[in-house]
Design an enzyme around this catalytic site. Sequence first.
Site, PDB file in Angstrom:
ATOM      1  N   ASP A 117       0.854  -1.189   0.000  1.00  0.00           N
ATOM      2  CA  ASP A 117       0.000   0.000   0.000  1.00  0.00           C
ATOM      3  C   ASP A 117       0.893   1.243   0.000  1.00  0.00           C
ATOM      4  O   ASP A 117       1.741   1.407   0.879  1.00  0.00           O
ATOM      5  CB  ASP A 117      -0.879  -0.010   1.254  1.00  0.00           C
ATOM      6  CG  ASP A 117      -2.002   1.018   1.194  1.00  0.00           C
ATOM      7  OD1 ASP A 117      -1.804   2.091   0.599  1.00  0.00           O
ATOM      8  OD2 ASP A 117      -3.074   0.743   1.759  1.00  0.00           O
ATOM      9  N   ASP A 153       4.148  -0.425  -8.402  1.00  0.00           N
ATOM     10  CA  ASP A 153       3.731   0.293  -9.609  1.00  0.00           C
ATOM     11  C   ASP A 153       3.636   1.785  -9.347  1.00  0.00           C
ATOM     12  O   ASP A 153       3.286   2.555 -10.241  1.00  0.00           O
ATOM     13  CB  ASP A 153       2.361  -0.217 -10.069  1.00  0.00           C
ATOM     14  CG  ASP A 153       1.269   0.102  -9.054  1.00  0.00           C
ATOM     15  OD1 ASP A 153       1.449  -0.243  -7.860  1.00  0.00           O
ATOM     16  OD2 ASP A 153       0.244   0.686  -9.428  1.00  0.00           O
ATOM     17  N   THR A 191       3.139 -11.182  -9.501  1.00  0.00           N
ATOM     18  CA  THR A 191       1.976 -11.308  -8.627  1.00  0.00           C
ATOM     19  C   THR A 191       0.718 -11.128  -9.477  1.00  0.00           C
ATOM     20  O   THR A 191       0.785 -10.760 -10.652  1.00  0.00           O
ATOM     21  CB  THR A 191       1.986 -10.234  -7.527  1.00  0.00           C
ATOM     22  OG1 THR A 191       1.699  -8.954  -8.125  1.00  0.00           O
ATOM     23  CG2 THR A 191       3.341 -10.166  -6.823  1.00  0.00           C
ATOM     24  N   GLU A 192      -0.447 -11.361  -8.863  1.00  0.00           N
ATOM     25  CA  GLU A 192      -1.701 -11.139  -9.575  1.00  0.00           C
ATOM     26  C   GLU A 192      -1.835  -9.680 -10.004  1.00  0.00           C
ATOM     27  O   GLU A 192      -2.219  -9.388 -11.143  1.00  0.00           O
ATOM     28  CB  GLU A 192      -2.899 -11.507  -8.682  1.00  0.00           C
ATOM     29  CG  GLU A 192      -3.033 -12.988  -8.367  1.00  0.00           C
ATOM     30  CD  GLU A 192      -2.273 -13.400  -7.115  1.00  0.00           C
ATOM     31  OE1 GLU A 192      -2.403 -14.561  -6.710  1.00  0.00           O
ATOM     32  OE2 GLU A 192      -1.541 -12.553  -6.549  1.00  0.00           O
ATOM     33  N   GLU A 194       0.540  -7.517 -10.459  1.00  0.00           N
ATOM     34  CA  GLU A 194       1.562  -7.179 -11.446  1.00  0.00           C
ATOM     35  C   GLU A 194       1.139  -7.582 -12.850  1.00  0.00           C
ATOM     36  O   GLU A 194       1.357  -6.837 -13.812  1.00  0.00           O
ATOM     37  CB  GLU A 194       2.881  -7.852 -11.081  1.00  0.00           C
ATOM     38  CG  GLU A 194       4.037  -7.486 -11.971  1.00  0.00           C
ATOM     39  CD  GLU A 194       5.346  -8.090 -11.487  1.00  0.00           C
ATOM     40  OE1 GLU A 194       6.364  -7.872 -12.155  1.00  0.00           O
ATOM     41  OE2 GLU A 194       5.335  -8.776 -10.441  1.00  0.00           O
TER      42      GLU A 194
END
Length: 213
Positions: A117, A153, A191-192, A194
């Site tokens: 986060d 990101d 990851t999901e 990503e």
Amino acid sequence: MRLRNIPGAEEALREYPVFVADPAAFRGRWRDYFANNNPLHLEIGCGKGRFITSLAEQHPEINFIALEVKAEVLYRTAQRVGMRPVSNLALVQANAAQLTDLFAENELERIYLNFSDPWPKRRHRKRRLTYATFLQMYKQILKPYGEIHFKTDNEGLFEFSLNQFSEQGFQLRHITFDLHRSEFAAHNVMTEYEERFASRGQRIYRTEAINLP
């Protein structure tokens, strides 16, 4: 990670062999839990578990721990693993602020921080998992020259984190501002989140921070 409430998730987790109900009991002796002396890697905030379960499958010579604060989220990881025992993977429900209660000094070789986060408001920056107080905890539980692998990101969080790593005495290496178009892409495990970001053409930022003694 936003998932709707799953009634009974905490109780359901206890049915899975990979779930550790009392992780503090293994502080300083996680190698007893895994019954070997293999390196110990921790992911803080495992999401639905694609990343950590993929690593566990690819690297049986390494012990992996997935830490997640929300039972509903960790339950998704447990479902991914299923009821089969996995000798090199453990799931732990805990807050990152509890790390020094779960791991002894110099117990870990590596920590993964994936898409944490960003807490974008300045008044919330102390909650960021790369804020100085968290980094000081990581330094305690990491071995000398242990590593933090960080992906995000969020460009602002990435720049903030680079500065925090440097200020806390970590050595930075393999910095990239566009992971999927870099030399590091070939060995990257997504990851999901990503995968979703990459499909939109969003940049992924990544670095490794070394715990200098």
